[in-house]
Design an enzyme around this catalytic site. Structure first.
Site, PDB file in Angstrom:
ATOM      1  N   SER A  34       0.063  -4.111   2.731  1.00 28.22           N
ATOM      2  CA  SER A  34       0.513  -4.418   1.373  1.00 28.22           C
ATOM      3  C   SER A  34       1.941  -3.954   1.107  1.00 28.22           C
ATOM      4  O   SER A  34       2.706  -4.644   0.440  1.00 28.22           O
ATOM      5  CB  SER A  34      -0.421  -3.770   0.345  1.00 28.22           C
ATOM      6  OG  SER A  34      -1.738  -4.246   0.513  1.00 28.22           O
ATOM      7  N   GLU A  45      -1.970  10.713  -0.083  1.00 22.93           N
ATOM      8  CA  GLU A  45      -0.578  10.572  -0.516  1.00 22.93           C
ATOM      9  C   GLU A  45       0.140  11.911  -0.658  1.00 22.93           C
ATOM     10  O   GLU A  45       1.353  12.008  -0.411  1.00 22.93           O
ATOM     11  CB  GLU A  45      -0.512   9.800  -1.838  1.00 22.93           C
ATOM     12  CG  GLU A  45      -1.023   8.357  -1.728  1.00 22.93           C
ATOM     13  CD  GLU A  45      -2.555   8.222  -1.733  1.00 22.93           C
ATOM     14  OE1 GLU A  45      -3.246   9.228  -1.977  1.00 22.93           O
ATOM     15  OE2 GLU A  45      -3.050   7.110  -1.488  1.00 22.93           O
ATOM     16  N   PHE A  62       0.370   5.643  -6.823  1.00 17.54           N
ATOM     17  CA  PHE A  62      -0.085   6.768  -5.992  1.00 17.54           C
ATOM     18  C   PHE A  62       1.087   7.641  -5.545  1.00 17.54           C
ATOM     19  O   PHE A  62       0.949   8.853  -5.407  1.00 17.54           O
ATOM     20  CB  PHE A  62      -0.870   6.253  -4.793  1.00 17.54           C
ATOM     21  CG  PHE A  62      -1.985   5.320  -5.170  1.00 17.54           C
ATOM     22  CD1 PHE A  62      -2.888   5.681  -6.164  1.00 17.54           C
ATOM     23  CD2 PHE A  62      -2.130   4.085  -4.567  1.00 17.54           C
ATOM     24  CE1 PHE A  62      -3.920   4.823  -6.548  1.00 17.54           C
ATOM     25  CE2 PHE A  62      -3.158   3.219  -4.930  1.00 17.54           C
ATOM     26  CZ  PHE A  62      -4.049   3.580  -5.923  1.00 17.54           C
ATOM     27  N   HIS A 109       4.222  -2.425  -5.540  1.00 17.10           N
ATOM     28  CA  HIS A 109       3.144  -2.663  -6.507  1.00 17.10           C
ATOM     29  C   HIS A 109       3.367  -1.906  -7.820  1.00 17.10           C
ATOM     30  O   HIS A 109       2.500  -1.196  -8.310  1.00 17.10           O
ATOM     31  CB  HIS A 109       1.788  -2.318  -5.899  1.00 17.10           C
ATOM     32  CG  HIS A 109       1.384  -3.232  -4.792  1.00 17.10           C
ATOM     33  ND1 HIS A 109       2.101  -3.320  -3.604  1.00 17.10           N
ATOM     34  CD2 HIS A 109       0.369  -4.118  -4.664  1.00 17.10           C
ATOM     35  CE1 HIS A 109       1.516  -4.205  -2.815  1.00 17.10           C
ATOM     36  NE2 HIS A 109       0.493  -4.720  -3.428  1.00 17.10           N
ATOM     37  N   ASP A 169      -5.755  -6.296  -9.690  1.00 21.88           N
ATOM     38  CA  ASP A 169      -6.295  -4.951  -9.461  1.00 21.88           C
ATOM     39  C   ASP A 169      -6.440  -4.165 -10.763  1.00 21.88           C
ATOM     40  O   ASP A 169      -7.230  -3.242 -10.862  1.00 21.88           O
ATOM     41  CB  ASP A 169      -5.413  -4.163  -8.475  1.00 21.88           C
ATOM     42  CG  ASP A 169      -5.853  -4.385  -7.021  1.00 21.88           C
ATOM     43  OD1 ASP A 169      -6.892  -5.029  -6.801  1.00 21.88           O
ATOM     44  OD2 ASP A 169      -5.142  -3.912  -6.112  1.00 21.88           O
TER      45      ASP A 169
HETATM   46  C1  LIG Z   1      -5.390   7.116  -4.123  1.00 24.51           C
HETATM   47  C2  LIG Z   1      -5.516   5.745  -3.577  1.00 24.51           C
HETATM   48  N1  LIG Z   1      -4.748   5.381  -2.534  1.00 24.51           N
HETATM   49  C3  LIG Z   1      -4.827   4.136  -2.054  1.00 24.51           C
HETATM   50  C4  LIG Z   1      -5.658   3.217  -2.607  1.00 24.51           C
HETATM   51  C5  LIG Z   1      -5.699   1.790  -2.096  1.00 24.51           C
HETATM   52  N2  LIG Z   1      -6.961   1.504  -1.431  1.00 24.51           N
HETATM   53  C6  LIG Z   1      -7.961   0.835  -2.027  1.00 24.51           C
HETATM   54  S1  LIG Z   1      -9.326   0.687  -1.074  1.00 24.51           S
HETATM   55  C7  LIG Z   1      -8.585   1.515   0.210  1.00 24.51           C
HETATM   56  C8  LIG Z   1      -9.353   1.751   1.476  1.00 24.51           C
HETATM   57  C9  LIG Z   1     -10.648   2.402   1.212  1.00 24.51           C
HETATM   58  O1  LIG Z   1     -11.367   2.609   2.376  1.00 24.51           O
HETATM   59  P1  LIG Z   1     -12.806   3.271   2.303  1.00 24.51           P
HETATM   60  O2  LIG Z   1     -12.740   4.520   1.510  1.00 24.51           O
HETATM   61  O3  LIG Z   1     -13.327   3.397   3.669  1.00 24.51           O
HETATM   62  O4  LIG Z   1     -13.631   2.228   1.426  1.00 24.51           O
HETATM   63  P2  LIG Z   1     -14.637   1.074   1.895  1.00 24.51           P
HETATM   64  O5  LIG Z   1     -14.528   0.902   3.380  1.00 24.51           O
HETATM   65  O6  LIG Z   1     -15.980   1.545   1.510  1.00 24.51           O
HETATM   66  O7  LIG Z   1     -14.236  -0.147   1.140  1.00 24.51           O
HETATM   67  C10 LIG Z   1      -7.283   1.892  -0.142  1.00 24.51           C
HETATM   68  C11 LIG Z   1      -6.352   2.576   0.745  1.00 24.51           C
HETATM   69  C12 LIG Z   1      -6.441   3.634  -3.709  1.00 24.51           C
HETATM   70  N3  LIG Z   1      -7.264   2.803  -4.362  1.00 24.51           N
HETATM   71  N4  LIG Z   1      -6.355   4.894  -4.164  1.00 24.51           N
END
Ligand SMILES: Cc1ncc(C[n+]2csc(CCOP(=O)(O)OP(=O)(O)O)c2C)c(N)n1
Ligand SMILES: [Mg+2]
Lengths: 276, 311
Positions: free
Chosen positions: B34, B55, B80, B106, B114
């Site tokens: 992204s 982060e 973030f 973003h 989102d």
């Molecule tokens: C603090 C933060 N950093 C980055 C994101 C962007 N983000 C959304 S989902 C995701 C990956 C999540 O992976 P996981 O915790 O394994 O979730 P799942 O596989 O269950 O979807 C990221 C990096 C976020 N929502 N919040």
């Protein structure tokens, strides 16, 4: 609910996820589908809640720490009757109720606004502390992602929950092995994850996150565990239930086309038919 | 008109920069597809560090890399970067004036679907209030490229704010971005619009349409929010005697505030601030949200007309 009914409900939740993501044209199918069985068990067996009274003070609480999986929560809430199912079709659209990430001020049944990973367990702890102060025996559940385990705040909250002996907290880790940039193992290794939680003072239960009976047993064990919080390490498959989405990092954050959606629904309908 | 998201231009610039300078290193927090740092990761895997969804640790590690002589570009979404890792940026990067480039994508409501949790509307205010921090908000792909190069050349902390949405390409290689300099992109006598980010394109469209109505408006692109080009701002305010600011950010603390601060001290001038009116965003299509939150050329035109009446 009977086990067979819970299986049907998990399937219905999966169908709702697909149905809402197609018109939304964006959103997160993978991590929603991996948690469908967990949400079915929580919302249709485990949690004491009243859809007609979403703010009921004695209710059990649920925090979707991995807030991007909002579709699985909305799907369960709609099935439970917190709001009309038609609302699902407005997901992520301007001026509509269902935001891309859960908003407790907009959606009945959402106990905490989430979307920024790492923050959910702290909020669950706060609710659990309040419950103890008020001599209420409600329980608090929080669903976390395995990619989310990299956030420092998760471990601050883990330490605090054990310190305050929050046996009214049950965390569930959706261990699907994937995050956005690939396998969790390659992006930021979290292993050995069960030992970490144990070292932080938690009661740890390893469970197949798609096995309804095993999940029921694990939640029962969590409830009877006193003096410490419990975490279910739920082994899951990201995208579970839709063959072409299963275990694919690329299905983390993109919605199915109308055609793909139809294919997914077809598979899910076949699955539910095979249950009988 | 050809469009390109500023984040895409960032991804490309990083790859080119990485080839020229081996001290460039890049950190991301599980959002490399992204933020567009994935291209750099593919080309220079040994100089790319995916920190996972962490982060705070990302910013702290970037500080250490900088302290040891590297030029880190630390990337994640604006919310973030400036939210989760605020105090790491403040105490580990800005306070010791370390050479970290916080390249955040973003930003604003144009994130779209989102929703409000992911739409930074206060990041410029946060970064601008921080001593030692340079704050850049490029308007298009070309300016982004130049801002990234300028940031790499400058020794010290820089916050570069970019977007997810494709925006019109406004400038070519003849355009010259400089830290601390505003760019006059259109002359006019009746009013000046100070804009940055995706609002520059809207301001230019607004000015064109106002001209047809006989209102001559100057447009100044203030990509360098900090340091701010006080001279240009004061001289255009004095010249046109009416000012509109336009930004995809809360009207509190961003470009509008920066311009108002300068003018209220140096050259009090009627001013109308176009921006997000102290509210969080929501889910929706980016263009629908820009309209809903008052961030279109129509809003800029209305602002110009309103401020001219105050003259
Ligand atoms: C603090 C933060 N950093 C980055 C994101 C962007 N983000 C959304 S989902 C995701 C990956 C999540 O992976 P996981 O915790 O394994 O979730 P799942 O596989 O269950 O979807 C990221 C990096 C976020 N929502 N919040
Ligand atoms: Mg995962």
């Amino acid at each position: 609910m009977e086990i067979l009914e819970l299986k049907r409900m998990a399937n219905q939740i999966r169908q709702n996820i697909i149905t809402m993501l197609v018109p939304a044209k964006s959103g997160h199918p993978g991590g929603s589908l991996s948690a469908a069985d967990i949400l079915a068990v929580l919302y249709f067996q485990e949690m004491k809640i009243k859809p007609e009274d979403p703010q009921w003070a004695d209710r059990d609480r649920f925090v979707l720490a991995k807030g991007h999986a909002a579709p699985v929560l909305y799907a369960a809430l709609a099935e439970k009757g917190f709001f009309p199912k038609e609302e699902l079709l407005g997901l992520r659209q301007t001026g509509r109720m269902l935001q891309g990430h859960p908003d407790m001020r907009k959606v009945p049944g959402v106990d905490m606004s989430t979307g920024s990973l790492g923050q959910g367990l702290s909020a669950a702890n706060g609710m659990a502390l309040a419950g103890k102060l008020d001599n209420k025996n409600y329980r608090v559940y929080a669903l976390l992602g395995d990619g989310e385990m990299a956030e420092g705040q998760v471990w601050e909250a883990a330490m605090a929950a054990a310190h305050y002996k929050l046996d009214n907290v049950t965390a569930i880790l959706d261990l699907n092995g994937l995050q956005i940039d690939g396998a969790t193992e390659n992006v930021m290794n979290i292993d050995p994850i069960d030992e970490k939680w144990r070292a932080f003072g938690w009661h740890v239960i390893s469970v197949d996150g798609h096995d309804i009976e095993a999940l029921l047993a694990a939640f029962a064990e969590a409830k009877s565990t006193k003096g410490k919080p419990t975490i279910l390490i739920a082994h899951t498959i990201k995208g579970k239930g839709v063959s072409f989405m299963e275990d694919q990092a690329d299905w983390h954050g993109s919605a199915p086309s109308a055609e793909q959606g139809e294919k997914a629904l077809q598979e899910l309908r076949e699955e539910v038919a095979s249950l009988d | 008109m050809t469009k390109q998201a500023t984040r895409d231009a960032y991804g490309k610039a990083l790859v080119a920069l990485g080839a020229e300078n081996k001290d460039i290193v890049v950190l991301d927090a599980d959002l490399s597809k992204s933020t567009k740092t994935a291209e750099f990761a593919k080309n220079y895997p040994e100089r790319f560090f995916n920190m996972g969804i962490a982060e705070a640790n990302l910013m702290g590690t970037a500080a250490g890399l900088a302290a040891a002589g590297k030029i880190p570009f630390a990337s994640t979404f604006a919310i973030f970067a400036t939210g989760r890792a605020f105090e790491q940026i403040r105490n580990s990067i800005a306070y010791p004036k370390l050479n970290v480039k916080i390249a955040a994508t973003h930003s604003g409501v144009s994130v779209g679907e989102d929703g409000g949790s992911h739409q930074a509307v206060e990041d410029i205010a946060i970064m601008r209030a921080m001593p030692n921090m340079t704050v850049l908000v490029p308007a298009d792909g070309e300016e982004t490229k130049q801002a990234i190069y300028a940031a790499a050349k400058y020794d010290g902390p820089v916050y570069i704010r970019m977007g997810r949405l494709g925006v019109p390409l406004l400038f070519d290689e003849n355009y010259k971005f400089e830290i601390g300099k505003a760019n006059v992109v259109r002359e006019g006598e009746d009013c000046t619009i100070f804009a940055n980010g995706l609002m520059v394109a809207e301001a230019m469209e607004a000015a064109k349409e106002l001209e047809e109505e006989g209102i001559k408006v100057a447009v100044v692109n203030v990509a360098s929010v900090k340091p701010l080009d006080r001279e240009t701002i004061i001289s255009y305010a004095k010249k046109t005697k009416a000012v509109v600011t336009a930004e995809e950010h809360n009207i509190i603390g961003g470009l509008g505030s920066a311009v108002a601060e300068v003018l209220s001290e140096e050259a009090p001038t009627p001013i109308v601030r176009i921006g997000i009116k102290d509210t969080f965003g929501e889910s929706g299509r980016p263009l629908e949200l820009l309209e809903k939150y008052g961030l279109t050329k129509e809003d800029v035109k209305a602002g110009v007309k309103a401020v001219i009446k105050k003259k």
